[in-house]
Enzyme design. Structure first.
Site, PDB file in Angstrom:
ATOM      1  N   HIS A   1     -45.569-104.938  66.882  1.00 36.33           N
ATOM      2  CA  HIS A   1     -44.656-104.211  67.773  1.00 36.33           C
ATOM      3  C   HIS A   1     -44.931-102.714  67.681  1.00 36.33           C
ATOM      4  CE1 HIS A   1     -41.863-107.439  69.009  1.00 36.33           C
ATOM      5  NE2 HIS A   1     -42.144-107.965  67.831  1.00 36.33           N
TER       6      HIS A   1
ATOM      7  N   CYS B   1     -46.660-108.770  71.240  1.00 34.92           N
ATOM      8  CA  CYS B   1     -46.074-109.897  70.494  1.00 34.92           C
ATOM      9  C   CYS B   1     -46.206-111.194  71.315  1.00 34.92           C
ATOM     10  CB  CYS B   1     -44.632-109.598  70.105  1.00 34.92           C
ATOM     11  SG  CYS B   1     -44.012-110.703  68.803  1.00 34.92           S
TER      12      CYS B   1
ATOM     13  N   GLU C   1     -43.671-100.423  69.437  1.00 32.42           N
ATOM     14  CA  GLU C   1     -42.413 -99.692  69.644  1.00 32.42           C
ATOM     15  C   GLU C   1     -41.572 -99.610  68.376  1.00 32.42           C
ATOM     16  OE1 GLU C   1     -41.189-103.967  70.337  1.00 32.42           O
ATOM     17  OE2 GLU C   1     -42.991-102.752  70.592  1.00 32.42           O
TER      18      GLU C   1
END
Length: 203
Positions: free
Chosen positions: A185, A80, A187
């Site tokens: 992202h 990001c 994650e």
């Protein structure tokens, strides 16, 4: 061991938890001596470009990241804002980026009024290069979670790793040798992000 660079911005815990799920040890640190013991580094980040660069510059982490990338040749993954900081500069700020990959970050200028900025939510990406980070993903339909108002514009198509369409095509991931960045992202991207991070661990 993966080192997650802590400069005060980013979903550090979420990234560490995802790495734990795939069985990889990780530390969150701003201590360069600790980061030296790591095989690979992740540069996360959320927020504004200049705020991120200011923190990296003030802590001396800017030069450390450059030396680690260019001299030690360790794999580095920006996520990001962390990806945007790998570039040369951004329309969002006035500070110079790390300059590890030749691109600039520019604000979305979408003509379709139904498309709001920031670009937020799940979106499909097209993988442009079959490299170790995209092992097993190339040629498959991939979806990742995005939250951003600025996107990378690469000076050379050689540095575009993935593309996404939001009113027009933009670089969703970038690469130059051992330095990589993803705008989304991983994650927060469930099995898709888990596979990508697992690939990074195995590089």
């Amino acid at each position: 061991m993966i080192g997650i660079i802590d400069y005060g911005l980013g979903n550090l815990g979420s990234i560490k938890n995802m790495l734990k799920i795939i069985g990889e040890k990780a530390i969150i640190s701003s201590d360069t001596a600790e980061l030296d013991h790591c095989d690979k580094l992740i540069l996360p980040g959320v927020g504004a470009f200049d705020a991120g660069m200011s923190r990296l510059n003030e802590t001396g982490l800017s030069q450390y990241i450059k030396d680690t990338a260019l001299i030690a040749k360790k794999p580095i993954l920006g996520i990001c804002l962390g990806m945007q900081l790998l570039g040369e500069k951004s329309e969002e700020g006035t500070l110079q980026g790390l300059g590890l990959i030749p691109f600039e970050s520019k604000r979305f200028k979408v003509q379709d009024q139904n498309l709001k900025v920031p670009h937020m939510g799940w979106d499909i990406v097209d993988i442009q290069k079959d490299i170790p980070l995209t092992y097993g993903l190339f040629g498959k339909r991939q979806r990742y979670y995005f939250v951003h108002s600025y996107h990378a514009v690469c000076k050379s198509p050689d540095n575009v790793l993935m593309t996404c369409d939001y009113g027009y095509e933009f670089a969703a991931a970038v690469v130059k040798e051992n330095v990589m960045g993803v705008q989304f992202h991983p994650e927060k991207s469930h099995s898709f992000g888990m596979q990508l991070l697992e690939n990074f661990v195995k590089m």
